[in-house]
Design a protein around this motif. Structure first.
Motif, PDB file in Angstrom:
ATOM      1  N   ARG A   1     -51.647  52.077  76.786  1.00  0.00           N
ATOM      2  CA  ARG A   1     -52.041  52.363  78.171  1.00  0.00           C
ATOM      3  C   ARG A   1     -51.060  53.263  78.910  1.00  0.00           C
ATOM      4  NH1 ARG A   1     -52.844  46.160  79.252  1.00  0.00           N
ATOM      5  NH2 ARG A   1     -51.289  46.202  77.597  1.00  0.00           N
ATOM      6  N   SER A   2     -49.782  52.982  78.803  1.00  0.00           N
ATOM      7  CA  SER A   2     -48.797  53.805  79.520  1.00  0.00           C
ATOM      8  C   SER A   2     -48.771  55.224  78.962  1.00  0.00           C
ATOM      9  CB  SER A   2     -47.407  53.166  79.464  1.00  0.00           C
ATOM     10  OG  SER A   2     -47.034  52.879  78.139  1.00  0.00           O
ATOM     11  N   VAL A   3     -48.972  55.344  77.667  1.00  0.00           N
ATOM     12  CA  VAL A   3     -49.001  56.668  77.031  1.00  0.00           C
ATOM     13  C   VAL A   3     -50.255  57.434  77.459  1.00  0.00           C
ATOM     14  CG1 VAL A   3     -49.104  57.863  74.815  1.00  0.00           C
ATOM     15  CG2 VAL A   3     -47.587  55.891  75.088  1.00  0.00           C
ATOM     16  N   LEU A   4     -51.389  56.739  77.530  1.00  0.00           N
ATOM     17  CA  LEU A   4     -52.606  57.381  78.026  1.00  0.00           C
ATOM     18  C   LEU A   4     -52.380  57.913  79.443  1.00  0.00           C
ATOM     19  CD1 LEU A   4     -55.316  54.752  76.938  1.00  0.00           C
ATOM     20  CD2 LEU A   4     -54.834  56.934  75.812  1.00  0.00           C
ATOM     21  N   CYS A   5     -51.752  57.087  80.286  1.00  0.00           N
ATOM     22  CA  CYS A   5     -51.479  57.500  81.670  1.00  0.00           C
ATOM     23  C   CYS A   5     -50.568  58.717  81.727  1.00  0.00           C
ATOM     24  CB  CYS A   5     -50.836  56.347  82.433  1.00  0.00           C
ATOM     25  SG  CYS A   5     -51.943  54.969  82.782  1.00  0.00           S
ATOM     26  N   GLU A   6     -49.528  58.715  80.897  1.00  0.00           N
ATOM     27  CA  GLU A   6     -48.600  59.850  80.877  1.00  0.00           C
ATOM     28  C   GLU A   6     -49.324  61.146  80.535  1.00  0.00           C
ATOM     29  OE1 GLU A   6     -44.771  61.519  78.293  1.00  0.00           O
ATOM     30  OE2 GLU A   6     -45.426  59.450  77.987  1.00  0.00           O
ATOM     31  N   ALA A   7     -50.110  61.125  79.459  1.00  0.00           N
ATOM     32  CA  ALA A   7     -50.803  62.339  79.016  1.00  0.00           C
ATOM     33  C   ALA A   7     -51.804  62.834  80.058  1.00  0.00           C
ATOM     34  CB  ALA A   7     -51.512  62.075  77.685  1.00  0.00           C
ATOM     35  N   ILE A   8     -52.557  61.920  80.625  1.00  0.00           N
ATOM     36  CA  ILE A   8     -53.580  62.293  81.611  1.00  0.00           C
ATOM     37  C   ILE A   8     -52.927  62.822  82.881  1.00  0.00           C
ATOM     38  CG2 ILE A   8     -55.405  61.356  83.096  1.00  0.00           C
ATOM     39  CD1 ILE A   8     -56.052  59.467  80.625  1.00  0.00           C
TER      40      ILE A   8
ATOM     41  N   VAL B   1     -43.112  53.954  90.215  1.00  0.00           N
ATOM     42  CA  VAL B   1     -43.140  53.237  88.940  1.00  0.00           C
ATOM     43  C   VAL B   1     -44.433  52.431  88.927  1.00  0.00           C
ATOM     44  CG1 VAL B   1     -42.053  51.463  87.516  1.00  0.00           C
ATOM     45  CG2 VAL B   1     -40.631  53.122  88.727  1.00  0.00           C
ATOM     46  N   ILE B   2     -45.263  52.675  87.918  1.00  0.00           N
ATOM     47  CA  ILE B   2     -46.557  51.997  87.815  1.00  0.00           C
ATOM     48  C   ILE B   2     -46.591  51.164  86.546  1.00  0.00           C
ATOM     49  CG2 ILE B   2     -49.059  52.276  87.645  1.00  0.00           C
ATOM     50  CD1 ILE B   2     -48.760  54.981  89.073  1.00  0.00           C
ATOM     51  N   THR B   3     -46.757  49.862  86.701  1.00  0.00           N
ATOM     52  CA  THR B   3     -46.967  49.001  85.538  1.00  0.00           C
ATOM     53  C   THR B   3     -48.459  48.997  85.241  1.00  0.00           C
ATOM     54  OG1 THR B   3     -47.044  47.062  86.991  1.00  0.00           O
ATOM     55  CG2 THR B   3     -44.944  47.526  85.899  1.00  0.00           C
ATOM     56  N   VAL B   4     -48.790  48.999  83.957  1.00  0.00           N
ATOM     57  CA  VAL B   4     -50.200  49.074  83.582  1.00  0.00           C
ATOM     58  C   VAL B   4     -50.663  47.864  82.787  1.00  0.00           C
ATOM     59  CG1 VAL B   4     -50.343  51.580  83.733  1.00  0.00           C
ATOM     60  CG2 VAL B   4     -49.713  50.520  81.561  1.00  0.00           C
ATOM     61  N   CYS B   5     -49.742  46.950  82.464  1.00  0.00           N
ATOM     62  CA  CYS B   5     -50.145  45.717  81.807  1.00  0.00           C
ATOM     63  C   CYS B   5     -49.590  44.540  82.596  1.00  0.00           C
ATOM     64  CB  CYS B   5     -49.705  45.671  80.345  1.00  0.00           C
ATOM     65  SG  CYS B   5     -47.941  45.497  80.048  1.00  0.00           S
ATOM     66  N   ASP B   6     -50.299  43.428  82.543  1.00  0.00           N
ATOM     67  CA  ASP B   6     -49.909  42.276  83.347  1.00  0.00           C
ATOM     68  C   ASP B   6     -48.560  41.711  82.946  1.00  0.00           C
ATOM     69  OD1 ASP B   6     -52.195  42.505  84.853  1.00  0.00           O
ATOM     70  OD2 ASP B   6     -53.332  41.076  83.649  1.00  0.00           O
ATOM     71  N   SER B   7     -48.220  41.751  81.657  1.00  0.00           N
ATOM     72  CA  SER B   7     -46.917  41.208  81.258  1.00  0.00           C
ATOM     73  C   SER B   7     -45.783  42.079  81.808  1.00  0.00           C
ATOM     74  CB  SER B   7     -46.810  41.053  79.746  1.00  0.00           C
ATOM     75  OG  SER B   7     -47.012  42.268  79.085  1.00  0.00           O
ATOM     76  N   ALA B   8     -45.955  43.392  81.819  1.00  0.00           N
ATOM     77  CA  ALA B   8     -44.919  44.265  82.392  1.00  0.00           C
ATOM     78  C   ALA B   8     -44.822  44.077  83.899  1.00  0.00           C
ATOM     79  CB  ALA B   8     -45.206  45.726  82.062  1.00  0.00           C
ATOM     80  N   ALA B   9     -45.944  43.806  84.540  1.00  0.00           N
ATOM     81  CA  ALA B   9     -45.933  43.605  85.990  1.00  0.00           C
ATOM     82  C   ALA B   9     -45.134  42.363  86.368  1.00  0.00           C
ATOM     83  CB  ALA B   9     -47.356  43.482  86.526  1.00  0.00           C
ATOM     84  N   GLY B  10     -45.091  41.391  85.468  1.00  0.00           N
ATOM     85  CA  GLY B  10     -44.370  40.166  85.740  1.00  0.00           C
ATOM     86  C   GLY B  10     -42.890  40.222  85.405  1.00  0.00           C
ATOM     87  N   GLU B  11     -42.472  41.319  84.776  1.00  0.00           N
ATOM     88  CA  GLU B  11     -41.062  41.461  84.396  1.00  0.00           C
ATOM     89  C   GLU B  11     -40.255  42.029  85.554  1.00  0.00           C
ATOM     90  OE1 GLU B  11     -41.252  44.042  81.010  1.00  0.00           O
ATOM     91  OE2 GLU B  11     -41.988  42.471  79.697  1.00  0.00           O
ATOM     92  N   SER B  12     -38.982  41.723  85.563  1.00  0.00           N
ATOM     93  CA  SER B  12     -38.094  42.308  86.562  1.00  0.00           C
ATOM     94  C   SER B  12     -37.725  43.708  86.113  1.00  0.00           C
ATOM     95  CB  SER B  12     -36.820  41.473  86.693  1.00  0.00           C
ATOM     96  OG  SER B  12     -37.136  40.212  87.202  1.00  0.00           O
ATOM     97  N   CYS B  13     -37.980  44.673  86.972  1.00  0.00           N
ATOM     98  CA  CYS B  13     -37.629  46.053  86.651  1.00  0.00           C
ATOM     99  C   CYS B  13     -36.119  46.229  86.731  1.00  0.00           C
ATOM    100  CB  CYS B  13     -38.302  47.018  87.625  1.00  0.00           C
ATOM    101  SG  CYS B  13     -40.044  47.277  87.299  1.00  0.00           S
TER     102      CYS B  13
END
Length: 160
Positions: A13-20, A75-87
């Motif tokens: 998902r993050s790679v798709l976002c980067e390319a687009i 900074v955009i998180t695209v998965c729920d597990s990353a959203a729950g992590e401390s940046c």
């Protein structure tokens, strides 16, 4: 506007976002990273990006530690597990938002089902990137459009 997309494994998902994002018209520049990168981009991510006409050269799975000096505006998180992590603390000045995209690479089913899942995810990303590009253009061209107004507009798109 510099954007860093974060997904735990940085393989789909993050790679798709980067390319687009990097293919979009407008003042957007993107990178992607993961908190626990797997070291390779999912092959179907590359396949479906290429089929939709996006460049795939240089896309890779990498750690967010490599972006300490990137100074992302967003900074955009695209998965729920990353959203729950401390940046990491070096993202402290960045605006943050969460897009919560389903992972098309985890779908089990026929090749047609997988293709539809990837195309649906790509369509969602394209719509969101277009909205971000419009906001970025407005914030750069309208001197009265403040960072606070940008933040408020991003909140409406899902920022936190």
């Amino acid at each position: 506007m510099k954007i860093l997309y974060i997904c735990t494994h940085n393989r789909c998902r993050s790679v798709l976002c980067e390319a687009i994002t990097n293919a979009s018209s407008g003042p957007l520049q993107a990178q992607s990273a993961g908190s626990q990168p797997v070291g390779e981009v999912h092959p179907l991510s590359l396949q479906y990006l290429a089929e939709k006409g996006y460049r795939t050269e240089g896309l890779k799975s990498q750690s967010w530690d490599e972006f300490e000096d990137y100074e992302a505006d967003l900074v955009i998180t695209v998965c729920d597990s990353a959203a729950g992590e401390s940046c990491p603390v070096y993202f402290g000045k960045s605006l943050k938002m969460h897009w919560g995209l389903e992972d098309p690479s985890k779908l089990e089913g026929s090749d047609k089902d997988k293709a539809l899942a990837f195309y649906d995810t790509i369509d969602i990303i394209e719509q969101r990137v277009a909205a971000l590009a419009e906001l970025a253009k407005r914030s750069l061209s309208d001197e009265s459009f403040s960072r606070e107004q940008l933040k408020d507009a991003l909140v409406k798109l899902g920022a936190r």
